[in-house]
Design a protein around this motif. Structure first.
Motif, PDB file in Angstrom:
ATOM      1  N   ARG A  52      11.686  -0.408  -5.592  1.00  0.00           N
ATOM      2  CA  ARG A  52      12.320  -0.277  -7.012  1.00  0.00           C
ATOM      3  C   ARG A  52      11.163  -0.716  -8.209  1.00  0.00           C
ATOM      4  N   ARG A  53      10.562  -1.878  -7.777  1.00  0.00           N
ATOM      5  CA  ARG A  53       9.516  -2.426  -8.973  1.00  0.00           C
ATOM      6  C   ARG A  53       8.286  -1.216  -8.815  1.00  0.00           C
ATOM      7  N   CYS A  54       7.976  -0.650  -7.674  1.00  0.00           N
ATOM      8  CA  CYS A  54       6.956   0.214  -7.969  1.00  0.00           C
ATOM      9  C   CYS A  54       7.231   1.628  -8.635  1.00  0.00           C
ATOM     10  N   ILE A  55       8.430   2.033  -8.160  1.00  0.00           N
ATOM     11  CA  ILE A  55       9.021   3.093  -9.252  1.00  0.00           C
ATOM     12  C   ILE A  55       9.145   2.849 -10.678  1.00  0.00           C
ATOM     13  N   ARG A  65      -1.297  -1.012 -11.687  1.00  0.00           N
ATOM     14  CA  ARG A  65      -0.543  -2.275 -11.440  1.00  0.00           C
ATOM     15  C   ARG A  65       0.258  -2.088 -10.283  1.00  0.00           C
ATOM     16  N   CYS A  66       0.948  -0.784 -10.003  1.00  0.00           N
ATOM     17  CA  CYS A  66       1.816  -0.454  -8.807  1.00  0.00           C
ATOM     18  C   CYS A  66       0.835  -0.503  -7.475  1.00  0.00           C
ATOM     19  N   LEU A  67      -0.250   0.195  -7.549  1.00  0.00           N
ATOM     20  CA  LEU A  67      -1.243   0.111  -6.330  1.00  0.00           C
ATOM     21  C   LEU A  67      -1.799  -1.672  -6.019  1.00  0.00           C
ATOM     22  N   LYS A  68      -1.778  -2.206  -7.135  1.00  0.00           N
ATOM     23  CA  LYS A  68      -2.289  -3.808  -6.897  1.00  0.00           C
ATOM     24  C   LYS A  68      -1.043  -4.409  -6.280  1.00  0.00           C
ATOM     25  N   LEU A  69       0.058  -4.318  -6.877  1.00  0.00           N
ATOM     26  CA  LEU A  69       1.415  -4.752  -6.055  1.00  0.00           C
ATOM     27  C   LEU A  69       1.620  -4.344  -4.717  1.00  0.00           C
ATOM     28  N   LYS A  81      -1.856   2.696  -1.004  1.00  0.00           N
ATOM     29  CA  LYS A  81      -1.746   4.154  -1.404  1.00  0.00           C
ATOM     30  C   LYS A  81      -0.670   4.947  -1.091  1.00  0.00           C
ATOM     31  N   SER A  82      -0.352   5.091   0.242  1.00  0.00           N
ATOM     32  CA  SER A  82       0.794   5.841   0.937  1.00  0.00           C
ATOM     33  C   SER A  82       2.017   5.173   0.165  1.00  0.00           C
ATOM     34  N   LYS A  83       2.241   4.237   0.202  1.00  0.00           N
ATOM     35  CA  LYS A  83       3.746   3.694  -0.582  1.00  0.00           C
ATOM     36  C   LYS A  83       3.755   4.128  -1.987  1.00  0.00           C
ATOM     37  N   ARG A  84       2.789   4.158  -2.740  1.00  0.00           N
ATOM     38  CA  ARG A  84       2.693   4.380  -4.268  1.00  0.00           C
ATOM     39  C   ARG A  84       3.065   6.070  -4.254  1.00  0.00           C
ATOM     40  N   GLU A  85       2.428   6.644  -3.257  1.00  0.00           N
ATOM     41  CA  GLU A  85       2.587   8.090  -3.268  1.00  0.00           C
ATOM     42  C   GLU A  85       4.164   8.418  -2.826  1.00  0.00           C
ATOM     43  N   GLN A  86       4.667   7.622  -1.981  1.00  0.00           N
ATOM     44  CA  GLN A  86       6.026   8.028  -1.591  1.00  0.00           C
ATOM     45  C   GLN A  86       6.850   7.566  -2.887  1.00  0.00           C
TER      46      GLN A  86
END
Length: 99
Positions: A52-55, A65-69, A81-86
């Motif tokens: 949710r925070r990434c979205i 920032r999303c990638l770093k988190l 990277k895969s989570k950010r892509e999802q």
């Protein structure tokens, strides 16, 4: 030229055997049942706080920032990277549905 006694293609001329694919070559492929089960679980359970925070970060254009988190929480760059892509895929699909 082959069929010679020396060189890279030395020896008797033979046709390459066509072997059946081994079960190990299927490893990692997503099956129908597993895909269905994951979709049902996602529908019922929703998204984790990290997702949710990434979205939210992606909505505001904070990709790095999303990638770093994600990297801090998940441990490796590849997983992050895969989570950010999802999350980005979810965001794109939800924006398409909204239109």
């Amino acid at each position: 030229m082959s069929g010679l006694a020396v060189g890279l293609k030395k020896g008797f001329l033979v046709e390459k055997r066509q072997l059946a694919p081994r079960p190990a070559s299927r490893k990692g492929k997503l099956g129908k049942h597993v895909k269905f089960v994951r979709e049902v679980i996602r529908e019922i359970a929703g998204y984790s706080p990290l997702e949710r925070r990434c979205i939210e970060l992606l909505r505001n254009g904070r990709d790095k920032r999303c990638l770093k988190l994600c990297k801090k929480r998940l441990g490796t760059h590849k997983r992050a990277k895969s989570k950010r892509e999802q999350c980005a895929v979810f965001l794109r699909t939800s924006q398409r549905k909204a239109k």
